[in-house]
Design an enzyme around this catalytic site. Structure first.
Site, PDB file in Angstrom:
ATOM      1  N   ASP A 238     -11.191   3.184   3.879  1.00 23.27           N
ATOM      2  CA  ASP A 238     -11.560   1.766   3.819  1.00 23.27           C
ATOM      3  C   ASP A 238     -13.084   1.597   3.795  1.00 23.27           C
ATOM      4  OD1 ASP A 238     -10.059  -0.460   3.394  1.00 23.27           O
ATOM      5  OD2 ASP A 238      -9.734  -0.961   5.497  1.00 23.27           O
TER       6      ASP A 238
ATOM      7  N   LYS B  78       0.829  -1.207   0.000  1.00 23.17           N
ATOM      8  CA  LYS B  78       0.000   0.000   0.000  1.00 23.17           C
ATOM      9  C   LYS B  78       0.863   1.258   0.000  1.00 23.17           C
ATOM     10  CE  LYS B  78      -3.843  -2.275   2.325  1.00 23.17           C
ATOM     11  NZ  LYS B  78      -4.478  -2.618   3.606  1.00 23.17           N
TER      12      LYS B  78
ATOM     13  N   GLN C  38      -4.821  -1.213   9.529  1.00 20.07           N
ATOM     14  CA  GLN C  38      -4.712  -2.553   8.961  1.00 20.07           C
ATOM     15  C   GLN C  38      -5.301  -3.603   9.901  1.00 20.07           C
ATOM     16  OE1 GLN C  38      -3.517  -3.396   5.853  1.00 20.07           O
ATOM     17  NE2 GLN C  38      -4.240  -5.435   6.362  1.00 20.07           N
TER      18      GLN C  38
END
Length: 298
Positions: free
Chosen positions: A121, A54, A98
């Site tokens: 997200d 990422k 994460q």
């Protein structure tokens, strides 16, 4: 019949390029690069790989990338403090924590603390509500990638019969809503759905996100259908040697390929799209926060 392979990596590369172009435009207009902060708590090897990818792709697309790594011993309060600092940082447009988090950390509390306008997200309750209501906002990355791959394979999704197997808040439920936004007719199924194979065999687009290795067999697939396999499962591979493993999806690939018109491979299908949509979300978040029009991913 042998299905056309949907190359998720090639599509993700294209989206990365579009994100870079949009990021350049936004940076000129607001006087800074769109900023993405990725928080990694603990030392999970898979999470480490994801975070490195990422960060690498964000920097390649011209985004400001901030990587925050903390030990697995962190408390919920510590994690909340990190999120709050990022919420208040005007140079950060997107926050990604994460998953999975260490078990002592309240995952729902941490996700819920993220500013919805920085929730790249798409997982906060506010983001979920915006999706449900059809309001403008940031959409979950993996489901958005699934819809884009299906759209690029079959074209206009209006009226298409879509069956999504899996009802998780991470993929199944938001994917169903995103396909509805495209005017598809959607059935949300799961492992306890009655006569699931027959239901799947009616789908023009079949999305497998149930987390069971090769659960979807070839005779579940309507001839010529588009199959989007979200599953990533590691299974034993004795033919490669003792203790060796291989990655498979939720779909029995070779069986389904013989029936389908299009199919995503595992790996190399949906996976690369998740980060691509994350980059687009970060640029969109910067645009929305600064009152600009959002660039489009497709």
């Amino acid at each position: 019949m042998s299905a056309e392979i949907i190359d998720g990596k090639a599509t993700a590369d294209m989206i990365d390029s579009r994100a870079a172009e949009a990021a350049s435009v936004v940076a000129r207009l607001i006087g800074r690069k769109p900023g993405l902060a990725v928080v990694l708590i603990g030392d999970d090897p898979a999470s480490d790989v994801y975070v490195r990818n990422k960060v690498r792709r964000a920097e390649a697309a011209g985004l400001k990338s901030v990587e925050i790594r903390k030990p697995a011993s962190l408390t919920t309060q510590d994690a909340l403090a990190i999120v709050q600092r990022l919420n208040e940082d005007p140079s950060i447009d997107g926050i990604l924590v994460q998953m999975p988090l260490p078990e002592q950390i309240d995952t729902n509390a941490v996700i819920g603390a993220i500013d919805p306008d920085k929730d790249v997200d798409g997982l906060t309750p506010v983001s979920a509500g915006r999706l449900l209501l059809g309001e403008r906002g940031l959409r979950p990355c993996t489901p958005a990638g699934c819809v884009l791959l299906a759209e690029r394979a079959v074209g206009d999704l209006t009226g298409k019969r879509v069956v999504v197997i899996g009802r998780s808040i991470l993929v199944g439920k938001p994917a169903a809503l995103l396909f509805l936004e495209k005017n598809a007719t959607v059935t949300l199924a799961h492992s306890r759905t009655r006569d699931l194979p027959a239901l799947c065999a009616e789908a023009d687009i079949l999305v497998a996100a149930v987390g069971r290795p090769e659960m979807v067999r070839g005779d579940w697939v309507k001839p010529g259908a588009c199959v989007i396999d979200v599953g990533i499962n590691r299974v034993p591979a004795p033919d490669k040697g003792e203790g060796k493993t291989r990655l498979v999806g939720d779909v029995a690939f070779e069986e389904a390929r013989a029936q389908a018109g299009w199919i995503t491979p595992v790996p190399g299908g949906v996976g690369p799209m998740t980060i691509a949509m994350l980059l687009i979300n970060t640029v969109n978040a910067a645009s929305l926060r600064e009152g600009l029009e959002s660039p489009e991913a497709s």
